[in-house]
Design an enzyme around this catalytic site. Structure first.
Site, PDB file in Angstrom:
ATOM      1  N   SER A   1       0.840  -1.190   0.000  1.00 17.03           N
ATOM      2  CA  SER A   1       0.000   0.000   0.000  1.00 17.03           C
ATOM      3  C   SER A   1       0.880   1.246   0.000  1.00 17.03           C
ATOM      4  CB  SER A   1      -0.955  -0.042   1.196  1.00 17.03           C
ATOM      5  OG  SER A   1      -1.980   0.896   1.063  1.00 17.03           O
TER       6      SER A   1
ATOM      7  N   ASP B   1      -9.742  -3.535  -5.601  1.00 21.48           N
ATOM      8  CA  ASP B   1      -9.144  -2.697  -4.564  1.00 21.48           C
ATOM      9  C   ASP B   1      -9.606  -1.250  -4.742  1.00 21.48           C
ATOM     10  OD1 ASP B   1      -7.540  -1.308  -2.807  1.00 21.48           O
ATOM     11  OD2 ASP B   1      -5.680  -2.302  -3.402  1.00 21.48           O
TER      12      ASP B   1
ATOM     13  N   HIS C   1      -7.875  -4.925  -1.578  1.00 22.45           N
ATOM     14  CA  HIS C   1      -6.661  -4.409  -0.956  1.00 22.45           C
ATOM     15  C   HIS C   1      -6.004  -5.419  -0.020  1.00 22.45           C
ATOM     16  CE1 HIS C   1      -4.131  -0.925  -0.354  1.00 22.45           C
ATOM     17  NE2 HIS C   1      -4.184  -1.073   0.951  1.00 22.45           N
TER      18      HIS C   1
END
Length: 690
Positions: free
Chosen positions: A542, A628, A663
């Site tokens: 991320s 995501d 995600h």
């Protein structure tokens, strides 16, 4: 296969009198909001491209099949398959979560408080059967214990459906509510639910109230957030006296409350939003305590706020600011207020007795460790539950009597395949940063690992949003450590590991400190003989994936490999697209390039996609998720395409997109190990250990 380069969406971006070619690759589809809810609506050409990349990655990783299977087997062998949490008492029942042998998903259960037959409330495995993916956003029983509310995301896109189940009849009450943010709160009468609703840009914009037995389509809005940069959350206070509504971005927040026993009252504002002032509200001893961060007191000041609406000037201070002592959070009880503090990347628990202000710390011995406060259902108790672990010590759950100061071990994480903490070593090092800052590093390695520069290192980094990196126990990383790796964690600026100032010094116009700190940690490990140049495997996800992209551009020669998991790498383009879910709320974190030329140029100067150049890069593994909503799949895809075009080496560059997840990757506890195994096998191969 060649990478497509032509844009199908040729536009220009005007900025302070200049034009810039729109950076969107054709992989960015216009119907991305629909794809989040229904992946089958993805453009067939784009799907074919991503699947071809997956096939290529699987072909290259084919020779590592046996290693990957061994890694999965090892990691699974360290997980107790038939397991349960410590029951949490509430009235006549004790609630807990457990797993069955082989079960991918949890079961929510309860039993009589003093022991007895189990009652299964919800089997998430059953919910996941239809879609193959199910992420439980939250679950909570009603105060009268008759109902269970739960939120599920079945696509990985973080659109949650809120369902209420009658625990006696086992029937669903009312129509499930779609497009919620996953958070909710019960009223005291068990007749109302407060929940968040997402707008068309996937932002939690409304708090609604649902009365059981009514049509959710008629649910009234009790709070609306009109600023697209502010996200909403809702929950119950620690004493269950108030429903708390929190609105905020990364630097400013506002708190409203509704009496839990008067659910139809309008929200009362505790303190109106002021730019740069952050608020966190806690109930304890029948009072409201407000943790405030602002100006030069961002590590936290605690105020006592007698009643909603009391002018801030009249709030007495409960706890003064202490520079470098980060107030990580408060937990309230009828007679106690507990706080979690962080000093030099190490947490501690302070117990404060409200009646006489007596307080004490709960002591721990290890050089590096992680702590967590576990909120309970009953505020009128002297028992505090907390968890403790370290890189060598599996997670332990304790009940602590705040009055007698006795500590009772309730559960210790069991490692079925065996674990001897004495076979491992934990160290805390300090690297000197480029500007003299002292950057902590946490190490884990086997005691027989040679510290002569020959060992490979997996160096993990994140450094964003003020999230501190806890030095806790990981069953997975032992598969690397047992193969001679040193596992290292860089506590870079951008987190709050050394107080709030540590965060401020790694964001906005100081963001490059995060990257330079990570590089300083790598150089320190080389200088001190733990490893050598080209023996470090970098890993981050991320915002940590942005870190991976930046350090690969800046100092590629230091690393054997880089693993970028759902990486935020197209920073400039994303921060210029205010339609994306997180862009307006993230401007206080990175800067707003739409309004500031200085921010535009600074972001461009480090944005991994924009800084790709014709040079040698390490072996690189890039992993993404199709649904995501945080880091859209096209960011890593276009980054890989640009790297393929410009890089001058023959090292591996693989893109792997999980076509059925978002995600967090796959949702099952064992399925997720397959993704970790790919990541670790790639590092083992790059380090020459395969």
């Amino acid at each position: 296969m060649s990478s497509p380069r032509a844009d199908r969406r040729p536009t220009t971006f005007e900025h302070h009198g200049r034009t810039r070619e729109d950076a969107y690759h054709w992989l960015r589809v216009d119907n991305w909001q629909e794809v989040l809810k229904d992946p089958s609506k993805l453009d067939p050409e784009v799907r074919a491209y991503l699947e071809a990349e997956n096939e290529h990655a699987e072909t290259v990783l084919g020779p590592l099949k046996d290693l990957r299977q061994s890694l999965v087997s090892e990691m699974r062998g360290r997980i107790k398959e038939k397991d349960s949490s410590v029951p949490a008492p509430d009235g006549p029942h004790a609630y807990y979560v457990r797993y069955d042998e082989g079960g991918e998903y949890p079961l929510i259960c309860r039993q009589p408080r003093e022991g007895g037959d189990e009652e299964l409330l919800l089997d998430v495995n059953t919910l996941a059967e239809a879609t193959g993916y199910c992420q439980l956003g939250g679950a909570g029983h009603s105060p009268d214990h008759r109902l269970l509310a739960y939120c599920c995301d079945v696509k990985g896109s973080e659109f949650h459906e809120l369902t209420v189940l009658d625990l006696e009849t086992r029937e669903v009450i009312d129509t499930p509510i779609s497009n919620t943010g996953g958070g909710f709160a019960w009223s005291s009468d068990s007749q109302h639910l407060f929940y968040t609703v997402l707008d068309d840009n996937h932002r939690p914009r409304w708090i609604k109230r649902h009365r059981l037995g009514t049509d959710p389509a008629d649910d009234p809005v009790v709070f609306e957030e009109k600023d697209p940069g502010f996200f909403l959350g809702v929950g119950l206070g620690d004493e269950h006296r108030h429903v708390i509504i929190h609105a905020g971005d990364h630097v400013t927040s506002e708190v409203h409350v509704i009496p839990a026993d008067k659910p139809e009252e309008a929200p009362a504002c505790i303190a109106e939003r002021e730019v740069g002032v952050q608020l966190e509200l806690t109930e304890a001893g029948g009072m409201l305590y407000l943790l405030v961060r602002e100006g030069d007191q961002k590590d936290g000041v605690v105020y006592l706020c007698p009643e909603p609406g009391t002018p801030r000037a009249d709030w007495p201070r409960f706890l003064e600011h202490r520079d470098g002592v980060l107030l990580g959070g408060l937990l309230g009880f009828k007679d106690y207020l507990v706080r979690l503090e962080v000093v030099d990347a190490l947490p501690r628990v302070i117990v404060h007795r409200i009646s006489d202000a007596d307080e004490h710390a709960i002591a721990f011995d290890e050089e590096a460790y992680a702590l967590g406060l576990v909120g309970g259902n009953e505020p009128d108790t002297t028992t505090l539950r907390f968890s403790y672990s370290s890189p060598t010590t599996p997670r332990r759950t304790f009940d602590y009597d705040m009055e007698s100061r006795d500590r009772e071990l309730k559960k210790e994480q069991e490692i079925p395949s065996g674990h001897d903490p004495d076979e491992y070593r934990t160290e805390r090092l300090v690297a000197k940063g480029h500007d003299g800052a002292e950057v902590p590093i946490t190490l884990l390695y086997r005691k027989d690992t040679p510290l002569d520069g020959s060992a490979p290192v997996l160096l993990y980094g994140y450094g964003a949003y003020g999230i501190s990196q806890s030095a806790g126990f990981s069953t997975a990383c032992l598969s690397l450590v047992d193969r001679g790796f040193i596992h290292a964690m860089a506590h870079t600026r951008g987190g709050k590991d050394r107080g709030y100032r540590w965060y401020d010094d790694g964001k906005m116009m100081q963001k490059k400190n995060t990257f330079l700190d990570y590089i300083s940690c790598a150089e320190h490990l080389i200088e001190k003989g733990y490893t050598s140049k080209g023996r470090i495997c970098a890993r981050g996800g991320s915002a940590g994936g942005m870190l991976m992209g930046a350090i690969a551009n800046m100092r590629p020669e230091l690393f054997a490999s880089v693993a970028a998991i759902v990486p935020f790498v197209d920073v400039l383009t994303t921060m210029c697209d205010d339609e994306l879910p997180l862009t307006p709320p993230e401007w206080p974190e990175w800067g707003n390039p739409l309004e500031s030329e200085e921010a535009y140029e600074y972001i461009q100067s480090y944005s991994p996609y924009d800084q790709v150049s014709a040079q040698d890069y390490p072996n690189m593994l890039v992993m993404a998720g199709l649904t995501d909503p945080r880091v859209t799949y096209w960011e890593p895809a276009k980054w890989v395409a640009k790297l393929r075009e410009l890089k001058t080496d023959d090292n591996l560059l693989l893109l792997r997109t999980e076509m059925g997840a978002g995600h967090g990757g796959k949702s099952g506890r064992f399925e997720h190990l397959e993704e970790v195994a790919i990541d670790y096998a790639f590092a083992i191969k790059a380090a020459g250990k395969a």
